[in-house]
Design an enzyme around this catalytic site. Structure first.
Site, PDB file in Angstrom:
ATOM      1  N   PRO A  29       0.784  -1.222   0.000  1.00  0.00           N
ATOM      2  CA  PRO A  29       0.000   0.000   0.000  1.00  0.00           C
ATOM      3  C   PRO A  29       0.825   1.286   0.000  1.00  0.00           C
ATOM      4  CG  PRO A  29      -0.103  -1.097   2.134  1.00  0.00           C
ATOM      5  CD  PRO A  29       0.552  -2.057   1.185  1.00  0.00           C
ATOM      6  N   ASN A  30       0.335   2.220  -0.787  1.00  0.00           N
ATOM      7  CA  ASN A  30       0.855   3.597  -0.880  1.00  0.00           C
ATOM      8  C   ASN A  30       2.158   3.714  -1.664  1.00  0.00           C
ATOM      9  OD1 ASN A  30      -1.260   4.920   0.634  1.00  0.00           O
ATOM     10  ND2 ASN A  30      -0.440   3.847   2.409  1.00  0.00           N
ATOM     11  N   ARG A  37       5.503  12.741  -2.304  1.00  0.00           N
ATOM     12  CA  ARG A  37       5.805  13.239  -0.954  1.00  0.00           C
ATOM     13  C   ARG A  37       6.927  12.433  -0.287  1.00  0.00           C
ATOM     14  NH1 ARG A  37       0.467  12.161   1.450  1.00  0.00           N
ATOM     15  NH2 ARG A  37       0.281  10.889  -0.403  1.00  0.00           N
ATOM     16  N   TYR A  42      12.092   8.422   1.082  1.00  0.00           N
ATOM     17  CA  TYR A  42      11.973   7.398   0.024  1.00  0.00           C
ATOM     18  C   TYR A  42      12.686   7.780  -1.276  1.00  0.00           C
ATOM     19  CZ  TYR A  42       8.393   5.639   3.191  1.00  0.00           C
ATOM     20  OH  TYR A  42       7.745   5.161   4.294  1.00  0.00           O
ATOM     21  N   ASN A  98       7.797  -5.845  -1.367  1.00  0.00           N
ATOM     22  CA  ASN A  98       7.795  -4.729  -0.425  1.00  0.00           C
ATOM     23  C   ASN A  98       6.380  -4.654   0.138  1.00  0.00           C
ATOM     24  OD1 ASN A  98       7.815  -2.410   1.063  1.00  0.00           O
ATOM     25  ND2 ASN A  98       8.975  -1.196  -0.426  1.00  0.00           N
ATOM     26  N   ALA A 101       3.376  -0.911   4.665  1.00  0.00           N
ATOM     27  CA  ALA A 101       2.877  -0.882   6.051  1.00  0.00           C
ATOM     28  C   ALA A 101       2.331  -2.237   6.496  1.00  0.00           C
ATOM     29  CB  ALA A 101       1.812   0.194   6.192  1.00  0.00           C
ATOM     30  N   GLU A 122      12.228  -9.949   0.966  1.00  0.00           N
ATOM     31  CA  GLU A 122      11.515  -8.743   1.423  1.00  0.00           C
ATOM     32  C   GLU A 122      12.415  -7.536   1.191  1.00  0.00           C
ATOM     33  OE1 GLU A 122      10.611  -9.029   5.579  1.00  0.00           O
ATOM     34  OE2 GLU A 122       9.698  -7.025   5.684  1.00  0.00           O
ATOM     35  N   HIS A 124      12.746  -3.201   1.725  1.00  0.00           N
ATOM     36  CA  HIS A 124      12.259  -1.899   2.200  1.00  0.00           C
ATOM     37  C   HIS A 124      13.193  -0.826   1.685  1.00  0.00           C
ATOM     38  CE1 HIS A 124       9.172  -3.547   4.755  1.00  0.00           C
ATOM     39  NE2 HIS A 124      10.054  -4.468   5.130  1.00  0.00           N
ATOM     40  N   ARG A 131      13.887   4.127  12.040  1.00  0.00           N
ATOM     41  CA  ARG A 131      12.656   4.934  12.067  1.00  0.00           C
ATOM     42  C   ARG A 131      11.834   4.618  13.331  1.00  0.00           C
ATOM     43  NH1 ARG A 131       9.869   4.616   6.388  1.00  0.00           N
ATOM     44  NH2 ARG A 131       8.761   6.403   7.311  1.00  0.00           N
TER      45      ARG A 131
HETATM   46  O1  CA2 Z   1      10.787   1.648   3.361  1.00  0.00           O
HETATM   47  C1  CA2 Z   1       9.889   1.001   2.815  1.00  0.00           C
HETATM   48  O2  CA2 Z   1      10.001   0.526   1.682  1.00  0.00           O
HETATM   49  C2  CA2 Z   1       8.541   0.810   3.508  1.00  0.00           C
HETATM   50  O3  CA2 Z   1       8.083  -0.493   3.212  1.00  0.00           O
HETATM   51  C3  CA2 Z   1       7.609   1.848   2.921  1.00  0.00           C
HETATM   52  C4  CA2 Z   1       6.230   1.866   3.606  1.00  0.00           C
HETATM   53  C5  CA2 Z   1       6.370   1.944   5.121  1.00  0.00           C
HETATM   54  O4  CA2 Z   1       5.096   1.818   5.725  1.00  0.00           O
HETATM   55  C6  CA2 Z   1       7.277   0.856   5.663  1.00  0.00           C
HETATM   56  O5  CA2 Z   1       7.406   1.032   7.064  1.00  0.00           O
HETATM   57  C7  CA2 Z   1       8.647   0.947   5.018  1.00  0.00           C
HETATM   58  C8  CA2 Z   1       5.435   3.095   3.133  1.00  0.00           C
HETATM   59  C9  CA2 Z   1       5.158   3.117   1.676  1.00  0.00           C
HETATM   60  C10 CA2 Z   1       4.446   4.408   1.359  1.00  0.00           C
HETATM   61  O6  CA2 Z   1       5.279   5.177   0.540  1.00  0.00           O
HETATM   62  C11 CA2 Z   1       5.047   6.520   0.417  1.00  0.00           C
HETATM   63  C12 CA2 Z   1       5.802   7.171  -0.521  1.00  0.00           C
HETATM   64  C13 CA2 Z   1       5.648   8.519  -0.708  1.00  0.00           C
HETATM   65  C14 CA2 Z   1       4.742   9.227   0.061  1.00  0.00           C
HETATM   66  C15 CA2 Z   1       3.985   8.573   1.012  1.00  0.00           C
HETATM   67  C16 CA2 Z   1       4.141   7.202   1.168  1.00  0.00           C
END
Ligand code: CA2
Length: 169
Positions: A29-30, A37, A42, A98, A101, A122, A124, A131
């Site tokens: 997700p996301n 953002r 990221y 990946n 969340a 996996e 990330h 974090r």
């Molecule tokens: O670091 C990663 O790849 C994560 O899997 C990314 C997830 C986060 O919940 C994990 O803890 C770590 C979040 C993905 C959402 O990505 C966004 C990118 C830009 C703006 C908002 C969210």
């Protein structure tokens, strides 16, 4: 040989080398928001950029890429089962996942990985261990063959190479 007897594949046949072997890259997700953002966490690459990087690495290894993203946990479960069936059929090497969340909340994803006997690496993008504490634990890690964390989007390429090596190179 009579027509009615089944034909066995000749292991030296060139037909074997034409088999397509897929690496699945599944995103949770996301991750469709990448490149917008939170660039400080990221980076600035979009998910389309990540797909291009993965396609390059897969091609270098002679693999076909199946790249997907979903915001739905159940859809990810379906895809993990699909990838497991492809591996069982000899058409896939496994999946780079990946879980985003869902890493920190989902029991369904590790259950699907185990149930499908799917080799998973996996990944990330961020170093989740640097974090918030709730990101330090992933339910997926316990069933993953390997974990790549904190290398930015290059981590996807490392994960594909790692999975390929683990599956016999
Ligand atoms: O670091 C990663 O790849 C994560 O899997 C990314 C997830 C986060 O919940 C994990 O803890 C770590 C979040 C993905 C959402 O990505 C966004 C990118 C830009 C703006 C908002 C969210």
């Amino acid at each position: 040989m009579p027509d009615s007897l089944p034909q066995r594949a000749d292991p030296r046949s060139p037909v074997r080398s034409r088999r397509v072997t897929t690496v699945f890259v599944l995103n949770g997700p996301n991750l469709n928001l990448l490149g917008g953002r939170e660039p400080e966490v990221y980076g600035t690459a979009t998910l389309a950029d990540v797909e291009r990087l993965c396609r390059e690495t897969a091609a270098e290894l002679g693999l076909t890429l199946d790249f997907r993203q979903s915001n739905q946990e159940g859809e990810l479960v379906d895809w993990l089962q699909e990838a497991g069936a492809a591996v069982a059929a000899g058409a896939g090497i496994g999946a780079v996942l990946n879980p985003a969340a869902y890493s920190h909340t989902s029991i369904a994803l590790p259950d699907a990985i185990e149930g499908a006997r799917l080799p998973v690496v996996e990944v990330h993008i961020s170093n989740v261990h640097k974090r918030e504490p709730f990101r330090h634990h992933s339910y997926v890690s316990a069933v993953a063959a390997g974990v790549v964390v904190g290398f930015g989007v290059i981590g996807y390429q490392l994960a594909i190479r790692g999975l390929h090596q683990l599956r016999g190179g």
